[in-house]
Design a protein around this motif. Structure first.
Motif, short mmCIF file in Angstrom:
data_model
loop_
_atom_site.label_atom_id
_atom_site.label_comp_id
_atom_site.label_asym_id
_atom_site.label_seq_id
_atom_site.Cartn_x
_atom_site.Cartn_y
_atom_site.Cartn_z
N ARG A 29 0.87 -1.18 0.00
CA ARG A 29 0.00 0.00 0.00
C ARG A 29 0.90 1.22 0.00
O ARG A 29 1.44 1.61 1.03
CB ARG A 29 -0.90 -0.05 1.23
CG ARG A 29 -2.11 0.85 1.20
CD ARG A 29 -2.97 0.61 2.44
NE ARG A 29 -4.13 1.48 2.45
CZ ARG A 29 -5.32 1.17 1.95
NH1 ARG A 29 -5.50 -0.02 1.41
NH2 ARG A 29 -6.32 2.03 1.99
N SER A 30 1.08 1.84 -1.13
CA SER A 30 2.11 2.87 -1.29
C SER A 30 1.90 4.07 -0.38
O SER A 30 2.87 4.75 -0.03
CB SER A 30 2.18 3.34 -2.75
OG SER A 30 0.93 3.89 -3.16
N SER A 31 0.66 4.33 0.02
CA SER A 31 0.40 5.47 0.90
C SER A 31 0.46 5.10 2.37
O SER A 31 0.22 5.95 3.24
CB SER A 31 -0.97 6.08 0.58
OG SER A 31 -1.99 5.11 0.67
N GLY A 32 0.78 3.84 2.67
CA GLY A 32 0.85 3.38 4.04
C GLY A 32 2.26 3.43 4.60
O GLY A 32 3.22 3.03 3.93
N TRP A 33 2.39 3.91 5.84
CA TRP A 33 3.70 4.06 6.47
C TRP A 33 3.65 3.54 7.91
O TRP A 33 2.66 3.74 8.62
CB TRP A 33 4.14 5.53 6.46
CG TRP A 33 4.42 6.00 5.07
CD1 TRP A 33 3.53 6.48 4.15
CD2 TRP A 33 5.69 5.96 4.40
NE1 TRP A 33 4.17 6.76 2.97
CE2 TRP A 33 5.49 6.45 3.10
CE3 TRP A 33 6.97 5.57 4.80
CZ2 TRP A 33 6.52 6.56 2.17
CZ3 TRP A 33 8.01 5.68 3.89
CH2 TRP A 33 7.79 6.17 2.59
N VAL A 34 4.73 2.88 8.30
CA VAL A 34 4.86 2.31 9.64
C VAL A 34 6.03 2.96 10.36
O VAL A 34 7.10 3.14 9.78
CB VAL A 34 5.10 0.79 9.57
CG1 VAL A 34 5.22 0.20 10.98
CG2 VAL A 34 4.00 0.09 8.80
#
Length: 282
Positions: A29-34
Motif C-alpha cells: 500500500r504505497s500510501s501506508g507508512w509504519v
C-alpha cells in the motif's frame, strides 16, 4: 546550489528523543507508512485514507469510537506516535477538537515533517508525558480519552494505576468514555489487574479482544472501554464479532469472572509490565 524539494516521506532510520525509530513504507500500500522501534511496530498511517486502519487493535478501538454519540468529539490521546486515531477521528467526525500527549518531541517533529501531521485539523500536540498532560487538563472537558501509550513494547506503569484512572475520570465528562489499549500474554495477570483498576473507577466496562488473546493463549492487545454511563454493549458485541478483526466482547458477570479477584494497581506497586516475546514480531 538548488535544493530539491521532497515530495513525500523518506524511509529510513531516524534519531528521536528516546532512541531511534524506523520509518517504513508498506510494500502493499504505497500510501501506508509504519513507525517501528526496536523491531516493534508502533504506528501505521495511510496518508491518502485516514479511515484505513491496519493494526487490528486500532480497528477495535475504532469500533468503540464509532458507537459513541454522533457529532464532533473533544478527544484526548495519551500516546501519539504517528497519530493514527486522531487522524481517524478528524476524518470521521469533522469538527472534533483533539489533544495528543506525546513525550518524545523529536518523534513528533519527525511525524510533522514526514507524515503530514499539520494536515490534521484542530489537533494540538503537547510534548508531555501522559500523567503530566492529563493533570493539566480541565475538569469535564473531554468526551473521549484514548490511552495507548507504550515505551517500546511496555506500557508506562504510572498510567495503569488507580490514581491515574481517577484523574482521567476527572477530565472526562459525565457521559465520557475511556479507551485503553493493554498488551498481555499467557495468564493475562497484568490485564486482569488493569481491568480491576479501571473498574474501580468506572462502573461500566467492556473488554474486547480476539478469542486467542482473551483466553491468554498468545500475546496480544486487549481493548477496554469504560464509562460512568452504560456502554452500547449489544453494538460492541455485534460489531466486534463482525468486523475485520473478529473479537469477543466481555462485560457484566463475565467480566467479573475474567478479573477473578485480581487486585487493582496503585502508585508504588511493584509490577512487572508484560512485553511481547521476540517471536511476536518475527
Amino acid at each position: 546550489m538548488v535544493r530539491r524539494e521532497l515530495k513525500g516521506p523518506m524511509p529510513g532510520r531516524y534519531p528521536v528523543t528516546f532512541g531511534e525509530v524506523d520509518l517504513l513504507q508498506d510494500l502493499d500500500r504505497s500510501s501506508g507508512w509504519v513507525i517501528s522501534k526496536d523491531g516493534v511496530p508502533q504506528s501505521y498511517v495511510d496518508l491518502d485514507d485516514a479511515t484505513y486502519l491496519d493494526f487490528e487493535y486500532v480497528q477495535l478501538m475504532a469500533v468503540v469510537i464509532d458507537l459513541l454519540g454522533e457529532g464532533p468529539l473533544d478527544a484526548v490521546h495519551v500516546g501519539g506516535c504517528a497519530c493514527t486515531l486522531p487522524r481517524y477521528v478528524a476524518a470521521t467526525r469533522p469538527g472534533s477538537r483533539q489533544i495528543v500527549a506525546e513525550p518524545d518531541g523529536d518523534l513528533v517533529q519527525l511525524v510533522r515533517d514526514q507524515l503530514r501531521l499539520k494536515s490534521v485539523p484542530r489537533l494540538k500536540v503537547k510534548i508531555l508525558d501522559g500523567r503530566t498532560a492529563t493533570a493539566g487538563l480541565q475538569d469535564d472537558s473531554a468526551d473521549l480519552i484514548v490511552l495507548d501509550a507504550f515505551s517500546g513494547a511496555a506500557m508506562p506503569l504510572d498510567l495503569a494505576t488507580s490514581e491515574y484512572m481517577g484523574d482521567a475520570a476527572r477530565v472526562l465528562r459525565p457521559d465520557g468514555t475511556l479507551l485503553v489499549n493493554i498488551a498481555d500474554g499467557k495468564g493475562l495477570a497484568f490485564a486482569r489487574r488493569m481491568l480491576a483498576t479501571i473498574r474501580g473507577t468506572f462502573p461500566q466496562v467492556a473488554l474486547l479482544a480476539e478469542p486467542g488473546v482473551m483466553r491468554g493463549r498468545r500475546f496480544g492487545n486487549l481493548i477496554v472501554a469504560a464509562s460512568h454511563l452504560e456502554l452500547p454493549f449489544a453494538g460492541l458485541t455485534r460489531k466486534a464479532a463482525g468486523g475485520l478483526t473478529q473479537a469477543r466482547c466481555v462485560y457484566g458477570d463475565e467480566l467479573v469472572k475474567f478479573i477473578a479477584g485480581a487486585r487493582p494497581l496503585n502508585d508504588g506497586d511493584a509490577v512487572v509490565i508484560p512485553v511481547p516475546p521476540p517471536a511476536v514480531f518475527g
